[in-house]
Write a protein that holds these residues in place. Sequence first.
Motif, PDB file in Angstrom:
ATOM      1  N   UNK A   1       0.835  -1.198   0.000  1.00  0.00           N
ATOM      2  CA  UNK A   1       0.000   0.000   0.000  1.00  0.00           C
ATOM      3  C   UNK A   1       0.871   1.250   0.000  1.00  0.00           C
ATOM      4  N   UNK A   2       0.538   2.173  -0.912  1.00  0.00           N
ATOM      5  CA  UNK A   2       1.241   3.459  -1.005  1.00  0.00           C
ATOM      6  C   UNK A   2       0.216   4.563  -0.830  1.00  0.00           C
ATOM      7  N   UNK A   3       0.603   5.619  -0.117  1.00  0.00           N
ATOM      8  CA  UNK A   3      -0.292   6.755   0.126  1.00  0.00           C
ATOM      9  C   UNK A   3       0.217   7.948  -0.683  1.00  0.00           C
ATOM     10  N   UNK A   4      -0.318   8.166  -1.883  1.00  0.00           N
ATOM     11  CA  UNK A   4       0.268   9.131  -2.830  1.00  0.00           C
ATOM     12  C   UNK A   4       0.077  10.595  -2.454  1.00  0.00           C
ATOM     13  N   UNK A   5      -0.713  10.869  -1.413  1.00  0.00           N
ATOM     14  CA  UNK A   5      -0.910  12.265  -1.010  1.00  0.00           C
ATOM     15  C   UNK A   5      -0.138  12.569   0.268  1.00  0.00           C
ATOM     16  N   UNK A   6      -0.383  11.810   1.316  1.00  0.00           N
ATOM     17  CA  UNK A   6       0.214  12.120   2.614  1.00  0.00           C
ATOM     18  C   UNK A   6       1.732  11.919   2.606  1.00  0.00           C
ATOM     19  N   UNK A   7       2.218  10.903   1.891  1.00  0.00           N
ATOM     20  CA  UNK A   7       3.666  10.642   1.911  1.00  0.00           C
ATOM     21  C   UNK A   7       4.473  11.743   1.222  1.00  0.00           C
ATOM     22  N   UNK A   8       4.055  12.247   0.038  1.00  0.00           N
ATOM     23  CA  UNK A   8       4.769  13.406  -0.524  1.00  0.00           C
ATOM     24  C   UNK A   8       4.634  14.656   0.353  1.00  0.00           C
ATOM     25  N   UNK A   9       3.482  14.819   1.009  1.00  0.00           N
ATOM     26  CA  UNK A   9       3.297  15.979   1.888  1.00  0.00           C
ATOM     27  C   UNK A   9       4.294  15.935   3.043  1.00  0.00           C
ATOM     28  N   UNK A  10       4.509  14.749   3.592  1.00  0.00           N
ATOM     29  CA  UNK A  10       5.472  14.616   4.692  1.00  0.00           C
ATOM     30  C   UNK A  10       6.878  14.963   4.195  1.00  0.00           C
ATOM     31  N   UNK A  11       7.226  14.509   2.999  1.00  0.00           N
ATOM     32  CA  UNK A  11       8.533  14.851   2.427  1.00  0.00           C
ATOM     33  C   UNK A  11       8.669  16.359   2.268  1.00  0.00           C
ATOM     34  N   UNK A  12       7.663  16.984   1.679  1.00  0.00           N
ATOM     35  CA  UNK A  12       7.700  18.434   1.449  1.00  0.00           C
ATOM     36  C   UNK A  12       7.752  19.190   2.772  1.00  0.00           C
ATOM     37  N   UNK A  13       7.024  18.697   3.766  1.00  0.00           N
ATOM     38  CA  UNK A  13       7.015  19.351   5.073  1.00  0.00           C
ATOM     39  C   UNK A  13       8.407  19.351   5.708  1.00  0.00           C
ATOM     40  N   UNK A  14       9.078  18.206   5.682  1.00  0.00           N
ATOM     41  CA  UNK A  14      10.419  18.129   6.264  1.00  0.00           C
ATOM     42  C   UNK A  14      11.411  18.987   5.489  1.00  0.00           C
ATOM     43  N   UNK A  15      11.285  19.003   4.158  1.00  0.00           N
ATOM     44  CA  UNK A  15      12.168  19.853   3.354  1.00  0.00           C
ATOM     45  C   UNK A  15      11.920  21.318   3.684  1.00  0.00           C
ATOM     46  N   UNK A  16      10.659  21.691   3.849  1.00  0.00           N
ATOM     47  CA  UNK A  16      10.326  23.080   4.170  1.00  0.00           C
ATOM     48  C   UNK A  16      10.890  23.477   5.539  1.00  0.00           C
ATOM     49  N   UNK A  17      10.740  22.582   6.518  1.00  0.00           N
ATOM     50  CA  UNK A  17      11.268  22.871   7.857  1.00  0.00           C
ATOM     51  C   UNK A  17      12.791  22.949   7.822  1.00  0.00           C
ATOM     52  N   UNK A  18      13.412  22.012   7.100  1.00  0.00           N
ATOM     53  CA  UNK A  18      14.870  22.048   6.968  1.00  0.00           C
ATOM     54  C   UNK A  18      15.340  23.305   6.254  1.00  0.00           C
ATOM     55  N   UNK A  19      14.567  23.748   5.262  1.00  0.00           N
ATOM     56  CA  UNK A  19      14.912  24.977   4.542  1.00  0.00           C
ATOM     57  C   UNK A  19      14.830  26.189   5.469  1.00  0.00           C
ATOM     58  N   UNK A  20      13.755  26.235   6.243  1.00  0.00           N
ATOM     59  CA  UNK A  20      13.637  27.321   7.215  1.00  0.00           C
ATOM     60  C   UNK A  20      14.772  27.294   8.224  1.00  0.00           C
ATOM     61  N   UNK A  21      15.130  26.088   8.689  1.00  0.00           N
ATOM     62  CA  UNK A  21      16.247  25.925   9.621  1.00  0.00           C
ATOM     63  C   UNK A  21      17.540  26.404   8.981  1.00  0.00           C
ATOM     64  N   UNK A  22      17.741  26.064   7.711  1.00  0.00           N
ATOM     65  CA  UNK A  22      18.958  26.458   7.004  1.00  0.00           C
ATOM     66  C   UNK A  22      19.109  27.977   6.958  1.00  0.00           C
ATOM     67  N   UNK A  23      18.071  28.684   6.511  1.00  0.00           N
ATOM     68  CA  UNK A  23      18.197  30.134   6.374  1.00  0.00           C
ATOM     69  C   UNK A  23      18.251  30.838   7.731  1.00  0.00           C
ATOM     70  N   UNK A  24      17.596  30.265   8.731  1.00  0.00           N
ATOM     71  CA  UNK A  24      17.680  30.839  10.073  1.00  0.00           C
ATOM     72  C   UNK A  24      19.101  30.719  10.626  1.00  0.00           C
ATOM     73  N   UNK A  25      19.675  29.518  10.508  1.00  0.00           N
ATOM     74  CA  UNK A  25      21.039  29.321  11.002  1.00  0.00           C
ATOM     75  C   UNK A  25      22.052  30.101  10.181  1.00  0.00           C
ATOM     76  N   UNK A  26      21.827  30.197   8.885  1.00  0.00           N
ATOM     77  CA  UNK A  26      22.748  30.951   8.025  1.00  0.00           C
ATOM     78  C   UNK A  26      22.759  32.427   8.399  1.00  0.00           C
ATOM     79  N   UNK A  27      21.578  32.930   8.792  1.00  0.00           N
ATOM     80  CA  UNK A  27      21.494  34.346   9.173  1.00  0.00           C
ATOM     81  C   UNK A  27      22.055  34.601  10.569  1.00  0.00           C
ATOM     82  N   UNK A  28      21.878  33.633  11.463  1.00  0.00           N
ATOM     83  CA  UNK A  28      22.262  33.843  12.867  1.00  0.00           C
ATOM     84  C   UNK A  28      23.694  33.447  13.175  1.00  0.00           C
ATOM     85  N   UNK A  29      24.207  32.449  12.473  1.00  0.00           N
ATOM     86  CA  UNK A  29      25.553  31.946  12.775  1.00  0.00           C
ATOM     87  C   UNK A  29      26.471  32.290  11.611  1.00  0.00           C
TER      88      UNK A  29
END
Length: 485
Positions: free
Chosen positions: A419-447
């Motif tokens: 069984x594959x969940x074609x909606x929720x599984x890509x959303x989880x991937x995009x969510x983690x990438x978005x959070x990691x992206x936000x983390x990246x630019x926050x750390x890049x600006x602060x450190x």
Amino acid sequence: MGCTEKKGYFMQFIMEKEKQLKLSKCLLVAYMVLTFIGILMPDGFVIGIRNIDHRLSPFQMIMRWLNYVSFIILPIAVYFDRPTFKKIAIYFCLPVTIIFACLFGEMLPYFTSPEGTGICDIRFFPAFIPNTLRNGVFRGFLFFGTVLVQLATIAFIFLRDINVWKFAKKDIFPFAIILVLCIFSIMPVYALEGIFDTHTNVIFSFMKPMHILWLLFMIAEVTVFTLIFKKRPMEDRYILVLILSLSLLLQFNQLFSSLGELTCKRMPLQLCNIAAYLIFISIATKNRRMFLFNILVNVAGGIIAALVMDVENNGILNKANIHYIVEHNNVIVVPLLALILGVFEPITMKDYKSFILYFTGYYLIIFVLGTTFNSIYAATDNRWFYCNYLFMFDQETAAELVPFAGSLFNIKLSIGSVTIYPVIQPIIYITFVAIGTGMFFLLKACVKQKAVAEPAVIEPTQTESAETESAPLDSSAEDMLPLES
């Protein structure tokens, strides 16, 4: 005559500084490996803590705790020329190890108890494996083998710096401060529940006082350590994050001896689980690529876990809750400190591309493994194969954490038991990438500060001069050790 010559050669061999260093390193690695194996072994003492009516020895619990201090003190004493850590090894770790060894008779019934779990409860193991792991003779060899290697490591620390036993008044304060911090850092996840013999009525749950205090503590910990260590030499900063990463490695794996069977769900494949290994390896080897995965992916996962709180609302002293706290606390704090304190250089745009590549690779591996394991579970109804990596395979759990996510699992593609969940599984991937992206630019600006110097990659000091060998450390020498002054 031949025996005398061999004895003389052996004594000459172990008295050479270079040989002592090599032997110390070998003994240390053996001690840490044996300790790591030991915490995966069945132990009815840890299981007994589950039952509030099962009275355990607080003294044994305390000695187990104090003996683990060697796990973070001995690596620093062997690989770095830090007199205070060597003094702690000799004046604290040595007597604790001896007392701990004397408790073997009291511990043996727990080691051989059928209540003990650990790795021996994997159902696919043949019967002789759990029987061997619970065998008193085998556990005796493992226990005393670990103790003997631990004592030998301490002995060579003393041999390499014969004057380290000398203790002056000025040594008392750094000795006490470092020792107390190390004791709290290495606390076993089951210690508080075992010592106080209670599960407590103070509940640990989402946005309740204990949860809020923990979040504030993490912020305070990063702030305080940054203020204290930001002007310290690079080696001091490196030692700090190395100690915290060693604590994380030990504490994460302690729960395997009390979880019951190691199933697919409990394999260390979740972000915060695998982080316990990756953080230590990246710091010990100064592997920048691995560190990028930690700072952008694992920290993001740790923050999500700390905010969402996937716990069962038990008392705050429950070992599962303490494990959840110390694991996610260090998964977030250690990489942040390593970056802020300059142990690793500030991140760049080139690192962002690496982050996308690393996380995508991790996601695909987890997706394939999770889909495979759960398809076997669906086909065989064998619960051992059930897993919920990244929370993208279980509708009920996802709905509890994020209510609207449950309905997205209704959109699925099934081929046989797969069984594959074609909606929720890509959303989880995009969510983690978005959070990691936000983390990246926050750390890049602060450190933005540059690293002061490259920390040693756990490379021991080998320049112990003849002056050090023949005379005690003077005040000027101690002034060269800011972490200990």
